[in-house]
Scaffold this motif. Structure first.
Motif, PDB file in Angstrom:
ATOM      1  N   GLN A 111      24.094 -32.686  95.209  1.00  0.00           N
ATOM      2  CA  GLN A 111      22.700 -32.349  95.004  1.00  0.00           C
ATOM      3  C   GLN A 111      21.926 -33.471  94.330  1.00  0.00           C
ATOM      4  O   GLN A 111      20.683 -33.509  94.428  1.00  0.00           O
ATOM      5  CB  GLN A 111      22.583 -31.073  94.192  1.00  0.00           C
ATOM      6  CG  GLN A 111      23.213 -31.162  92.817  1.00  0.00           C
ATOM      7  CD  GLN A 111      23.065 -29.864  92.037  1.00  0.00           C
ATOM      8  OE1 GLN A 111      22.228 -29.025  92.348  1.00  0.00           O
ATOM      9  NE2 GLN A 111      23.883 -29.696  91.009  1.00  0.00           N
ATOM     10  N   LEU A 112      22.618 -34.372  93.632  1.00  0.00           N
ATOM     11  CA  LEU A 112      21.958 -35.511  93.007  1.00  0.00           C
ATOM     12  C   LEU A 112      21.959 -36.674  93.996  1.00  0.00           C
ATOM     13  O   LEU A 112      23.011 -37.079  94.479  1.00  0.00           O
ATOM     14  CB  LEU A 112      22.664 -35.909  91.721  1.00  0.00           C
ATOM     15  CG  LEU A 112      22.010 -37.002  90.880  1.00  0.00           C
ATOM     16  CD1 LEU A 112      20.672 -36.518  90.340  1.00  0.00           C
ATOM     17  CD2 LEU A 112      22.934 -37.415  89.737  1.00  0.00           C
ATOM     18  N   GLN A 113      20.776 -37.219  94.278  1.00  0.00           N
ATOM     19  CA  GLN A 113      20.629 -38.330  95.194  1.00  0.00           C
ATOM     20  C   GLN A 113      19.897 -39.483  94.519  1.00  0.00           C
ATOM     21  O   GLN A 113      18.930 -39.266  93.790  1.00  0.00           O
ATOM     22  CB  GLN A 113      19.871 -37.903  96.448  1.00  0.00           C
ATOM     23  CG  GLN A 113      20.582 -36.841  97.264  1.00  0.00           C
ATOM     24  CD  GLN A 113      19.832 -36.477  98.526  1.00  0.00           C
ATOM     25  OE1 GLN A 113      18.692 -36.889  98.733  1.00  0.00           O
ATOM     26  NE2 GLN A 113      20.478 -35.700  99.379  1.00  0.00           N
ATOM     27  N   LEU A 114      20.371 -40.701  94.775  1.00  0.00           N
ATOM     28  CA  LEU A 114      19.785 -41.900  94.207  1.00  0.00           C
ATOM     29  C   LEU A 114      19.459 -42.866  95.336  1.00  0.00           C
ATOM     30  O   LEU A 114      20.276 -43.073  96.238  1.00  0.00           O
ATOM     31  CB  LEU A 114      20.740 -42.581  93.219  1.00  0.00           C
ATOM     32  CG  LEU A 114      21.205 -41.775  92.001  1.00  0.00           C
ATOM     33  CD1 LEU A 114      22.478 -41.000  92.332  1.00  0.00           C
ATOM     34  CD2 LEU A 114      21.447 -42.699  90.815  1.00  0.00           C
ATOM     35  N   VAL A 115      18.280 -43.478  95.280  1.00  0.00           N
ATOM     36  CA  VAL A 115      17.837 -44.411  96.298  1.00  0.00           C
ATOM     37  C   VAL A 115      17.292 -45.658  95.628  1.00  0.00           C
ATOM     38  O   VAL A 115      16.326 -45.582  94.859  1.00  0.00           O
ATOM     39  CB  VAL A 115      16.766 -43.789  97.211  1.00  0.00           C
ATOM     40  CG1 VAL A 115      16.309 -44.799  98.254  1.00  0.00           C
ATOM     41  CG2 VAL A 115      17.307 -42.546  97.898  1.00  0.00           C
ATOM     42  N   GLU A 116      17.895 -46.815  95.935  1.00  0.00           N
ATOM     43  CA  GLU A 116      17.434 -48.091  95.401  1.00  0.00           C
ATOM     44  C   GLU A 116      16.425 -48.726  96.350  1.00  0.00           C
ATOM     45  O   GLU A 116      16.487 -48.530  97.567  1.00  0.00           O
ATOM     46  CB  GLU A 116      18.601 -49.067  95.204  1.00  0.00           C
ATOM     47  CG  GLU A 116      19.726 -48.558  94.319  1.00  0.00           C
ATOM     48  CD  GLU A 116      20.861 -47.954  95.116  1.00  0.00           C
ATOM     49  OE1 GLU A 116      22.002 -47.966  94.619  1.00  0.00           O
ATOM     50  OE2 GLU A 116      20.614 -47.461  96.244  1.00  0.00           O
TER      51      GLU A 116
END
Length: 125
Positions: A1-6
């Motif tokens: 459920q946790l998403q990270l986008v650089e």
């Protein structure tokens, strides 16, 4: 459920600057420590910087201290890495990562359970 986008990587000349962004969705930032790692070809994943959102404490690798600055914008669920005075040896894929528990110094990639896809930073004339 946790998403990270650089985002924010690119090609710059030595001495130039870039600002990387890591946008997190699925949760609020305050319960996490957010770190930046980098990986150059043929090398392991190296911890660069970390910010603990609960109190704003920060940590930097010796190789980037005084050149890089980590910061956060809680309203935007975003962590930034301002990179100044870039050197060719800074060339790598940069990843942001999140950990909900305690962290140890030096940073270890195995301690972080959520990762972004990475953004390429290339420093070259």
């Amino acid at each position: 459920q946790l998403q990270l986008v650089e985002s924010g990587g690119g090609l710059v000349q030595p001495g130039g600057s870039l600002r990387l962004s890591c946008t997190i969705s699925g949760s609020t930032l305050e319960r996490y420590a957010i770190a930046w790692f980098r990986q150059a070809p043929g090398k392991g994943r190296e911890g660069v910087s970390c910010i603990r959102l609960k109190d704003g404490s920060v940590n930097y690798a010796d190789s980037v201290r005084r050149r890089f600055t980590i910061s956060s914008d809680d309203a935007k669920n975003t962590v930034y890495l301002q990179m100044n005075s870039l050197r060719p040896e800074d060339t790598a894929v940069y990843y942001c990562a999140a950990r909900s528990g305690m962290i140890s110094i030096p940073l270890k990639a195995v301690d972080f359970g959520s990762w972004g896809q990475g953004t390429q930073v290339t420093v070259s004339s």
